[in-house]
Design a protein around this motif. Structure first.
Motif, PDB file in Angstrom:
ATOM      1  N   UNK A 143       0.865  -1.188   0.000  1.00 61.46           N
ATOM      2  CA  UNK A 143       0.000   0.000   0.000  1.00 61.46           C
ATOM      3  C   UNK A 143       0.893   1.227   0.000  1.00 61.46           C
ATOM      4  N   UNK A 144       0.545   2.220  -0.809  1.00 62.45           N
ATOM      5  CA  UNK A 144       1.241   3.496  -0.763  1.00 62.45           C
ATOM      6  C   UNK A 144       0.261   4.624  -1.039  1.00 62.45           C
ATOM      7  N   UNK A 145       0.681   5.858  -0.799  1.00 65.78           N
ATOM      8  CA  UNK A 145      -0.190   7.022  -0.920  1.00 65.78           C
ATOM      9  C   UNK A 145      -0.854   7.075  -2.297  1.00 65.78           C
ATOM     10  N   UNK A 146      -2.151   7.314  -2.302  1.00 60.27           N
ATOM     11  CA  UNK A 146      -2.905   7.400  -3.537  1.00 60.27           C
ATOM     12  C   UNK A 146      -3.608   6.118  -3.932  1.00 60.27           C
ATOM     13  N   UNK A 147      -3.239   4.988  -3.290  1.00 54.72           N
ATOM     14  CA  UNK A 147      -3.849   3.711  -3.642  1.00 54.72           C
ATOM     15  C   UNK A 147      -5.255   3.594  -3.061  1.00 54.72           C
ATOM     16  N   UNK A 148      -6.148   2.968  -3.823  1.00 51.76           N
ATOM     17  CA  UNK A 148      -7.403   2.487  -3.270  1.00 51.76           C
ATOM     18  C   UNK A 148      -7.138   1.126  -2.659  1.00 51.76           C
ATOM     19  N   UNK A 149      -7.661   0.880  -1.492  1.00 53.14           N
ATOM     20  CA  UNK A 149      -7.419  -0.394  -0.809  1.00 53.14           C
ATOM     21  C   UNK A 149      -8.262  -1.457  -1.496  1.00 53.14           C
ATOM     22  N   UNK A 150      -7.649  -2.572  -1.957  1.00 56.59           N
ATOM     23  CA  UNK A 150      -8.382  -3.559  -2.752  1.00 56.59           C
ATOM     24  C   UNK A 150      -9.113  -4.631  -1.952  1.00 56.59           C
ATOM     25  N   UNK A 151      -8.839  -4.742  -0.627  1.00 52.88           N
ATOM     26  CA  UNK A 151      -9.449  -5.806   0.160  1.00 52.88           C
ATOM     27  C   UNK A 151      -9.432  -5.409   1.630  1.00 52.88           C
ATOM     28  N   UNK A 152     -10.240  -6.081   2.444  1.00 51.25           N
ATOM     29  CA  UNK A 152     -10.108  -5.928   3.887  1.00 51.25           C
ATOM     30  C   UNK A 152      -8.808  -6.630   4.274  1.00 51.25           C
ATOM     31  N   UNK A 153      -7.943  -5.929   5.027  1.00 46.83           N
ATOM     32  CA  UNK A 153      -6.604  -6.476   5.237  1.00 46.83           C
ATOM     33  C   UNK A 153      -6.038  -6.050   6.585  1.00 46.83           C
ATOM     34  N   UNK A 199      -5.624  18.071  -3.590  1.00 49.23           N
ATOM     35  CA  UNK A 199      -4.761  17.905  -2.422  1.00 49.23           C
ATOM     36  C   UNK A 199      -3.945  16.639  -2.566  1.00 49.23           C
ATOM     37  N   UNK A 200      -2.660  16.750  -2.337  1.00 47.11           N
ATOM     38  CA  UNK A 200      -1.791  15.592  -2.245  1.00 47.11           C
ATOM     39  C   UNK A 200      -1.241  15.585  -0.823  1.00 47.11           C
ATOM     40  N   UNK A 201      -1.950  14.857   0.040  1.00 45.39           N
ATOM     41  CA  UNK A 201      -1.603  14.867   1.454  1.00 45.39           C
ATOM     42  C   UNK A 201      -2.850  14.794   2.298  1.00 45.39           C
ATOM     43  N   UNK A 202      -2.793  15.384   3.491  1.00 47.01           N
ATOM     44  CA  UNK A 202      -3.913  15.299   4.430  1.00 47.01           C
ATOM     45  C   UNK A 202      -4.740  16.587   4.412  1.00 47.01           C
ATOM     46  N   UNK A 203      -6.050  16.495   4.667  1.00 46.38           N
ATOM     47  CA  UNK A 203      -6.890  17.698   4.716  1.00 46.38           C
ATOM     48  C   UNK A 203      -6.453  18.683   5.799  1.00 46.38           C
TER      49      UNK A 203
END
Length: 931
Positions: free
Chosen positions: A148-158, A409-413
């Motif tokens: 997992x890295x920034x920008x990824x959609x999580x593909x599964x419960x993990x 935004x690239x980062x946190x709100x």
């Protein structure tokens, strides 16, 4: 090995990593390809299955099988059986055209929103047989180790391992606007989906990196569980569809009863032959069936959807427009719907000064407004110190969006809010970071809840800038910056700062604290290398600067929207995954509730019985920290109270409630595809105010249908009057109006003006009325009285007078009334024409219920004017075209008779205007007396 269920998530979060690996028969090197293939065959592809949809043929045919459509098919058969083939075909043509148009509207809307299940990424990087591979997300299986890295959609419960500054946006599941930090170790926060070492499918990584073990894929994920709950809900029949079915039954019973009555009277009273009596009765039945109702309904709804589309609201079903008009409760989520879903700094507090930072949104306007005045930070060193800290101790980038789009935004709100604050203050982030180059970063972690950067000034001094949670900041600070001077931080100072923080927290604001330290020659850190610098040695003896308070601000238009809802007697119930404090603060700020509102948490809701919840939703209430099942249950209990419920949402968690509600409203920009698929209406600009516009459109549509109904029933009275005269005189008075002429009014002259009434704009004051009761009907007492006891009687008197007047001019009563020939044709023609010209006045009168037609513009509805022109031309054609004369038993009229016809609409219109004026005066005096 077992697949993940919601009840097992916590067990798997608590499990020892090595035990979990053994349980899923995997290791750090991942699965073998052979094992992965076996599991893919066992568990299926990692996709969210769509519910079964009806075939296009069934969907198409459904538009021709409603109760009204069936009635029109039968009407056509009756007309053909009565020997009127042309009219039977015309009735069927109306049905076919209307059904095709309705299908086209539905198909176009479905095509625009048919993008379900696109939240999962296309590819994912996994470990297979000890190597890193990129595979399609559909091929991910339980037990896979993936990155997992920034920008990824999580593909599964993990389950998360090796997390480094990992933060995940879970708003699509929880409604919470702030990204959640994810850790290696087990922690459980508030509400569902709160395990810190578990990530969920469909959420988005906003920062950091990690590896993770897939616990569940596809429909076994929490994402899939909610999708299953959504698909299991059957959409209820729209109120308008129920009402049209009720109206159709009413009109069918009336028409059949009239037909039977006329059939019996013709046989036993007039001594007509059975065959002629039957055809006569069939003609009356067809005459009393409103053939134009279905196309008028469709056109009214279509016009409403087109007007809404221009206001950024996409309706997937035409009946949704009217349902909104009947809405009594809106169950709305908070984040992204009532608020902007962006963290904005709105207060700054320094020991020497408190600032109210005005202005919201990601806007680079190059200035900062403090307490209503533009301030130059350079003139206030304490403020400048905080702003520089916020600028350089920051890893987020905010890029300007295109015209009409939000900045990206690239980062946190949270850090984005600080970036925007600096921009408004006129600081150039790139320039400040160049002026204070970063030498080392001490990243944020949940243990100490701080982030620090070590920078160098132009004169070579090292400066440590720190930001983080207030409690953590106070632990490392022993000094305070006060009006440009550094002094010891006392117990009184700490007490005051904590009190300030509590006061702002009660307003639903989040707090971020700032501190710094200059590393001078006496500082032990000055004798160490940066490589040997630790968190403990850096984050100590800090100077407290101040606080920044932030919130997800309400949408600017929401305040007027809420007032409009209250004016229309529509309640808004906030249902959010956010904290009770934040929810109450936003609700009271925008005017949804008072500060005495009852706030019910998800935990409390779980303990409530259905009866208790049903009673709670009747009052002033907010729901916070709720799960998907909670919102679904809340909507259900509101419906049990007799409310028509509209539910808004944008996340996966909102989908079941959207499907359950009478009308589901999804956000088009921030909304997930699952929410859009479950909804009936999509706000393409995420503007909550569009809902109120839709409600007005819905009320207008219903009002227009009642105007149409009044109009067509008005013509039925003068159509029936000649037949009544024929029966009462036992046939001595020949039929003043033939069956073909009656049907000419219904399917010819009446149709276009009626369709024009279906497109009438909202009558003034329509939003000052409460939603119509559930037990109200389109055909009510007021319409019956106006149609049969007012408009209808006037038209009947005029048309009957015209019939006898023509006969009188030709010698009646000395000469018996003719049942055929030129005189009879002329008499029936003027009777028909008198009804048509009375209907001209009725079309204008029906445009408003109480208001004067002049108040909305006498000639403002061009469709009605066109319809009037067409019906006059059509009557003229019936009079003067020889072929039509033979078919419809008509004849030409002379100039004086045309003059008589042209005079009919004016007095009828003016008399009705006088009646409306009297009604308005009575209502005005009643309101004044009540006040």
């Amino acid at each position: 090995m077992k697949q993940n269920k919601s009840t097992l998530i916590d067990d798997e979060a608590k499990a020892d990593p090595s035990d979990l690996m053994r349980q899923f028969q995997t290791g750090n090197g991942g699965l073998s390809q052979a094992e992965a293939d076996k599991r893919l065959e066992k568990y299926g592809p990692n996709t969210i299955r769509q519910g079964k949809r009806q075939s296009e043929l069934i969907v198409f045919l459904a538009n021709f099988t409603s109760l009204m459509a069936i009635l029109l098919w039968v009407s056509g058969v009756i007309a053909m059986f009565a020997g009127m083939l042309e009219l039977g075909i015309a009735i069927w043509a109306v049905n076919v055209i209307n059904g095709c148009f309705s299908y086209w509207q539905q198909h176009a809307a479905q095509k625009a929103t048919d993008s379900l299940k696109k939240m999962l990424p296309a590819y994912v990087k996994v470990r297979r047989e000890g190597q890193s591979r990129q595979i399609k997300v559909e091929q991910l299986v339980p037990g896979d180790i993936f990155d997992i890295q920034a920008g990824d959609s999580i593909p599964a419960d993990a389950r998360v391992f090796n997390a480094a500054n990992l933060e995940v946006d879970e708003s699509s599941l929880t409604g919470e606007s702030v990204p959640v930090e994810k850790l290696d170790a087990y922690q459980h926060g508030d509400g569902e989906f709160a395990q810190r070492n578990i990530v969920f499918a469909g959420t988005i990584c906003t920062s950091g990196t990690a590896t993770a073990l897939a616990l569940a894929t596809g429909m076994d994920t929490e994402f899939g569980r909610i999708a299953t709950l959504t698909e299991s809900q059957k959409k209820t029949v729209y109120p308008l569809e129920r009402e049209l079915n009720h109206l159709t039954r009413q009109l069918t019973i009336i028409a059949i009863m009239i037909g039977i009555a006329f059939f019996l009277l013709a046989i036993f009273f007039v001594k007509y032959p059975v065959t002629k009596s039957f055809i006569f009765a069939l003609g009356m039945i067809v005459a009393f069936i409103p053939e134009g109702l279905l196309p008028t309904v469709t056109l009214s709804l279509a016009q409403g959807t087109q007007r809404m589309a221009k206001k950024h609201a996409l309706l997937k079903n035409l009946s949704s427009v009217e349902t909104l008009g009947q809405t009594t409760v809106i169950c709305s989520d908070k984040t992204g719907t009532l608020t902007q879903n962006q963290m904005t700094i709105n207060h700054l507090w320094l020991p020497s000064q408190a600032y109210d930072v005005t202005g919201t949104g990601y806007v680079n306007n190059g200035q900062i407004q403090l307490n209503g005045h533009q301030i130059d930070p350079a003139t206030q060193p304490d403020l400048e110190k905080l702003l520089i800290n916020a600028t350089i101790n920051n890893d987020t980038e905010v890029t300007e969006g295109k015209a009409g789009e939000k900045s990206k935004i690239l980062g946190t709100p949270t850090e984005a809010g600080l970036v925007i604050l600096s921009r408004k203050a006129g600081l150039d982030a790139a320039a400040e970071r160049k002026r204070f180059p970063r030498l080392k970063e001490l990243p944020f972690d949940s243990g100490r809840k701080l982030m620090s950067v070590i920078t160098k000034t132009s004169d070579g001094m090292l400066v440590i800038n720190t930001k983080g949670a207030l409690g953590s900041e106070l632990k490392i600070c022993d000094r305070i910056l006060d009006n440009g001077h550094i002094r010891p931080l006392t117990a009184d100072d700490k007490s005051k700062i904590l009190q300030v923080n509590e006061d702002y927290s009660k307003q639903g604001l989040r707090t971020l604290a700032f501190s710094y330290r200059v590393v001078d020659g006496d500082d032990p850190l000055s004798h160490q290398s940066l490589e040997s610098c630790t968190i403990e040695s850096a984050e100590q003896h800090m100077v407290f600067i101040g606080l920044a308070m932030m919130s997800d601000p309400p949408r600017p238009e929401i305040f007027d929207t809420v007032r409009n809802c209250q004016r229309a007697n529509i309640r808004i119930i906030m249902v959010t995954g956010d904290s009770p404090t934040t929810a109450k603060s936003i609700a009271t700020k925008i005017g949804i509730t008072s500060d005495k509102v009852r706030v019910i948490s998800g935990v409390e809701l779980d303990k409530m019985s259905d009866a208790e919840l049903q009673e709670a939703v009747k009052g002033e209430v907010i729901f916070a920290r709720v799960a998907p099942e909670h919102k679904f249950r809340i909507v259900s209990m509101c419906q049990k109270n007799g409310d028509v419920v509209a539910s808004t949402g944008d996340g996966v968690n909102d989908a079941p409630a959207l499907k359950r509600a009478d009308i589901g409203i999804a956000m088009g920009v921030t909304g997930t595809d699952v929410a859009k698929d479950a909804a009936d209406m999509i706000l393409t600009d995420d503007n909550f105010a569009s809902i109120v516009s839709a409600i007005e459109e819905g009320r207008t549509v219903y009002s227009n249908l009642q105007k149409f109904l009044l109009y067509i029933l008005t013509s039925n009275v003068p159509e029936a009057a000649p037949s009544v005269i024929f029966l009462l005189t036992r046939g001595l008075v020949p039929l003043p109006l033939t069956v073909m002429q009656i049907l000419t009014v219904d399917l010819g002259t009446d149709l276009l003006p009626a369709l024009g009434l279906g497109t009438e704009k909202a009558e003034p004051g329509i939003m000052d009325q409460p939603p119509r009761p559930l037990n109200s009907h389109l055909l009510n007492r007021s319409i019956i009285w106006k149609a049969f006891g007012w408009y209808g009687l006037i038209a009947s008197a005029i048309s009957t007078f015209a019939y006898f007047f023509v006969n009188h001019v030709n010698g009646w009563p000395q000469v018996p009334l003719a049942g055929s020939g030129l005189v009879y044709a002329e008499a029936t023609t003027i009777t028909l024409a008198a009804i048509v010209f009375s209907q001209i006045a009725a079309a204008m009168n029906c445009r408003t219920q109480i208001s004067s037609v002049f108040s909305i513009g006498l000639f403002s509805n061009h469709r009605i004017l066109l319809g009037i022109l067409v019906e006059v031309v059509l009557v003229a054609l019936l009079m003067y075209v020889p072929f039509l004369q033979g078919v419809f038993n008509t004849g030409p009229l002379n100039g004086s008779e045309w003059l008589f016809l042209c005079c009919i609409p004016v007095p009828i219109f003016l008399v009705e205007e006088l009646r409306k004026y009297v009604v308005r005066q009575i209502k005005h005096h009643q309101t004044k007396a009540a006040d």
